[in-house]
Design an enzyme around this catalytic site. Structure first.
Site, PDB file in Angstrom:
ATOM      1  N   TYR A 143       2.902   1.361  -7.247  1.00 40.14           N
ATOM      2  CA  TYR A 143       2.148   1.917  -6.114  1.00 40.14           C
ATOM      3  C   TYR A 143       1.011   2.827  -6.602  1.00 40.14           C
ATOM      4  O   TYR A 143      -0.065   2.869  -6.014  1.00 40.14           O
ATOM      5  CB  TYR A 143       3.087   2.687  -5.184  1.00 40.14           C
ATOM      6  CG  TYR A 143       2.378   3.405  -4.055  1.00 40.14           C
ATOM      7  CD1 TYR A 143       1.605   2.716  -3.130  1.00 40.14           C
ATOM      8  CD2 TYR A 143       2.478   4.787  -3.926  1.00 40.14           C
ATOM      9  CE1 TYR A 143       0.953   3.377  -2.091  1.00 40.14           C
ATOM     10  CE2 TYR A 143       1.836   5.452  -2.891  1.00 40.14           C
ATOM     11  CZ  TYR A 143       1.072   4.756  -1.983  1.00 40.14           C
ATOM     12  OH  TYR A 143       0.433   5.412  -0.963  1.00 40.14           O
ATOM     13  N   TYR A 203      -2.925  14.641  -1.328  1.00 39.49           N
ATOM     14  CA  TYR A 203      -1.635  14.804  -2.008  1.00 39.49           C
ATOM     15  C   TYR A 203      -1.870  15.352  -3.407  1.00 39.49           C
ATOM     16  O   TYR A 203      -2.825  14.954  -4.089  1.00 39.49           O
ATOM     17  CB  TYR A 203      -0.920  13.445  -2.153  1.00 39.49           C
ATOM     18  CG  TYR A 203      -0.190  12.920  -0.941  1.00 39.49           C
ATOM     19  CD1 TYR A 203       0.106  13.719   0.149  1.00 39.49           C
ATOM     20  CD2 TYR A 203       0.241  11.589  -0.918  1.00 39.49           C
ATOM     21  CE1 TYR A 203       0.799  13.201   1.240  1.00 39.49           C
ATOM     22  CE2 TYR A 203       0.934  11.064   0.166  1.00 39.49           C
ATOM     23  CZ  TYR A 203       1.214  11.877   1.250  1.00 39.49           C
ATOM     24  OH  TYR A 203       1.892  11.364   2.305  1.00 39.49           O
ATOM     25  N   ARG A 216      -3.884   9.131   8.835  1.00 33.47           N
ATOM     26  CA  ARG A 216      -2.591   8.990   9.513  1.00 33.47           C
ATOM     27  C   ARG A 216      -2.669   8.067  10.725  1.00 33.47           C
ATOM     28  O   ARG A 216      -1.678   7.482  11.133  1.00 33.47           O
ATOM     29  CB  ARG A 216      -2.064  10.360   9.926  1.00 33.47           C
ATOM     30  CG  ARG A 216      -1.832  11.304   8.757  1.00 33.47           C
ATOM     31  CD  ARG A 216      -0.818  10.747   7.782  1.00 33.47           C
ATOM     32  NE  ARG A 216      -0.591  11.638   6.638  1.00 33.47           N
ATOM     33  CZ  ARG A 216       0.198  11.328   5.627  1.00 33.47           C
ATOM     34  NH1 ARG A 216       0.794  10.154   5.562  1.00 33.47           N
ATOM     35  NH2 ARG A 216       0.366  12.182   4.639  1.00 33.47           N
ATOM     36  N   GLU A 323       9.995   3.252   7.012  1.00 32.82           N
ATOM     37  CA  GLU A 323       8.604   3.577   7.349  1.00 32.82           C
ATOM     38  C   GLU A 323       8.265   2.852   8.644  1.00 32.82           C
ATOM     39  O   GLU A 323       8.682   1.703   8.849  1.00 32.82           O
ATOM     40  CB  GLU A 323       7.664   3.147   6.216  1.00 32.82           C
ATOM     41  CG  GLU A 323       6.216   3.530   6.480  1.00 32.82           C
ATOM     42  CD  GLU A 323       5.329   3.312   5.259  1.00 32.82           C
ATOM     43  OE1 GLU A 323       5.636   3.869   4.189  1.00 32.82           O
ATOM     44  OE2 GLU A 323       4.354   2.564   5.385  1.00 32.82           O
TER      45      GLU A 323
HETATM   46  C1  3EB Z   1       3.043   8.406   3.067  1.00 35.04           C
HETATM   47  O1  3EB Z   1       2.872   8.988   4.125  1.00 35.04           O
HETATM   48  C2  3EB Z   1       3.960   7.229   3.101  1.00 35.04           C
HETATM   49  O2  3EB Z   1      -0.900   4.024   0.627  1.00 35.04           O
HETATM   50  O3  3EB Z   1      -1.862   3.030   2.309  1.00 35.04           O
HETATM   51  C3  3EB Z   1       2.063   5.269   4.419  1.00 35.04           C
HETATM   52  C4  3EB Z   1       0.942   4.608   4.932  1.00 35.04           C
HETATM   53  C5  3EB Z   1       2.204   5.378   3.050  1.00 35.04           C
HETATM   54  C6  3EB Z   1      -0.043   4.089   4.079  1.00 35.04           C
HETATM   55  C7  3EB Z   1      -0.946   3.721   1.828  1.00 35.04           C
HETATM   56  C8  3EB Z   1       1.217   4.869   2.213  1.00 35.04           C
HETATM   57  C9  3EB Z   1       0.109   4.231   2.716  1.00 35.04           C
HETATM   58  O4  3EB Z   1       2.544   8.781   2.009  1.00 35.04           O
HETATM   59  C10 3EB Z   1       3.399   6.034   2.450  1.00 35.04           C
END
Ligand code: 3EB
Length: 335
Positions: A143, A203, A216, A323
Site C-alpha cells: 500500500y 498523515y 474524506r 472499511e
Molecule cells: C484511511 O482512512 C483508511 O489510499 O485512497 C481509505 C480511503 C483509505 C482511501 C486511499 C485509503 C484510501 O486511511 C484507508
C-alpha cells in the site's frame, strides 16, 4: 443529464439501454459474457450475505455516451462527465526498482493525460484495487508503494496532492492486476474532510514515506444534480487505528466517521441534507467470519432496508478489519 447508480444482480434488463451506460463495476464472480460494451471495473472478491454470484453497479445516464479507448483506458464520456477504467499488470513493470509504485504512477499519468485531452480537469472519485495490499516487498508494505506512485503522478501532472484531492478507496484483493476506475468532470468537486480525523494527505510519515492522496468525501456537480461520494472510511481517529481486534467496534467507529463526514458535506451541500439511512454503501470485510457482527451493527444504525453490498477484501492497514464507502445523489433546483 441525470446520472444514477443502479445496483443489480440481473443485467438482462440493461441490454436495451446500453448506449446510456457510462460505466460499471462488477463485484464477485465475473459473468461469462464479460465483453460488456461499457467500461467496467472487475472486482473479483467473495460477496458476503448475498445469494447472487455477481453484483453489478451500473452508472446510467438519460443521454447517450461517447465511448473510447486510449492508453489502455476504457472510457465513456457524456457532456462534462468522464468515467474510465485502467488495469495494469505489475509484471510489465518488473524492471522498475519498485514495480507497484511504477505501475501506479503510470496508471495515474495516463488518467491525467486522458482528462487533459478531454478538457475535463477535475478528478472527483477514484476506486483503487491491488493484489496483496498488506504484503511487504522491498522493505515496504505494498500500500505504501502504491501511495508513492500515486502522489508522484499527482505532482508530475500538476494536480494538487493535498487539499483539493479526489474521494477514493484503496483496497486489497487476493490477486489480479492493479485496477483503477475514476470519474472526472468539467466542474470542480468540493472536497470534504472529517474533523474527527487528520486529513489523509497530512498523515505522519509513520504510515509511509508519501501520504495517501484522497479527501474524506467529495460533492460533485452535474447540471441540476449533486453527487456525494464518501471515501473508504475506517476505524481511524486522529491518525490512529482504534478498536484493534474488534470488528463490531471498528464498524461502529467507521459509521461515526461517516456521520461526521456527512455532517460536513451537509454544510457544503447546495440541496437537502443527506441522511445516513439513504446512502448506498459498499462494505469491505477483512475476515468473512466478522460479517454477521458487522452486518448487525450496520443494520442497527441504518435499518434493515438500507442499500449495502458486502464483500471480503483487505484493508490498507493490517489492523483494520472493515472499511465502508458510500454515495448518494440528489436533484437540485435551478441554481
Ligand atoms: C484511511 O482512512 C483508511 O489510499 O485512497 C481509505 C480511503 C483509505 C482511501 C486511499 C485509503 C484510501 O486511511 C484507508
Amino acid at each position: 443529464m441525470k446520472l444514477t447508480l443502479t445496483t443489480t444482480k440481473n443485467s438482462a434488463w440493461l441490454t436495451g439501454a446500453a448506449g446510456r451506460v457510462l460505466g460499471a463495476s462488477y463485484i464477485g464472480l465475473q459473468p461469462a459474457d464479460s465483453a460488456a460494451g461499457w467500461p467496467r471495473q472487475s472486482i473479483i472478491a467473495p460477496l458476503l450475505g448475498c445469494t447472487s454470484e455477481c453484483v453489478q453497479e451500473i452508472w446510467q445516464l438519460e443521454g447517450d455516451c461517447h465511448a473510447g479507448e486510449i492508453d489502455g483506458i476504457a472510457y465513456r464520456r457524456a457532456g462534462g462527465l468522464l468515467f474510465g477504467v485502467i488495469e495494469l499488470d505489475e509484471a510489465d513493470f518488473a524492471s522498475a526498482a519498485a514495480p507497484l509504485a511504477a505501475a501506479t504512477e503510470e496508471a495515474y499519468r495516463r488518467i491525467f493525460r486522458l482528462m487533459e485531452r478531454e478538457g475535463l480537469p477535475h478528478l472527483w472519485r477514484v476506486w483503487n484495487y491491488l493484489a496483496e495490499i498488506n504484503r511487504e516487498s522491498d522493505g515496504l508494505e505494498r500500500y505504501r508503494h502504491f501511495n508513492i506512485g500515486r502522489q508522484e503522478a499527482f505532482l508530475a501532472c500538476h494536480h494538487e496532492a493535498s487539499g483539493n484531492v479526489p474521494a477514493a478507496c484503496a483496497i486489497g484483493l487476493a490477486g489480479g492486476p492493479l485496477s483503477i476506475a475514476f470519474m472526472a468532470g468539467d466542474q470542480p468537486a468540493v472536497p470534504i474532510e472529517n474533523p474527527r480525523q487528520i486529513s489523509a494527505y497530512n498523515y505522519p510519515a509513520t504510515y509511509g514515506p508519501r501520504s495517501p492522496t484522497f479527501s474524506r468525501a467529495a460533492l460533485a456537480y452535474l447540471p441540476g444534480q449533486e453527487i456525494l461520494f464518501v471515501s473508504g472510511t475506517a476505524s481511524i481517529v486522529g491518525h490512529q487505528t482504534v478498536h484493534p481486534d474488534d470488528a463490531s467496534g471498528q464498524c461502529a467507529e467507521s459509521l461515526a466517521n461517516i456521520a461526521a463526514v456527512v455532517e460536513q458535506a451537509n454544510r457544503a451541500s447546495r440541496g437537502q441534507p443527506y441522511a445516513l439511512e439513504n446512502l448506498s454503501y459498499r462494505v469491505y470485510v477483512r475476515h468473512a467470519a466478522d460479517f454477521p457482527a458487522i452486518r448487525d451493527v450496520l443494520a442497527g444504525r441504518l435499518g434493515a432496508a438500507a442499500e449495502v453490498v458486502y464483500l471480503q477484501a483487505d484493508i490498507c492497514r493490517a489492523d483494520l478489519l472493515v472499511e465502508i464507502e458510500a454515495m448518494a445523489s440528489q436533484s437540485l433546483g435551478n441554481c
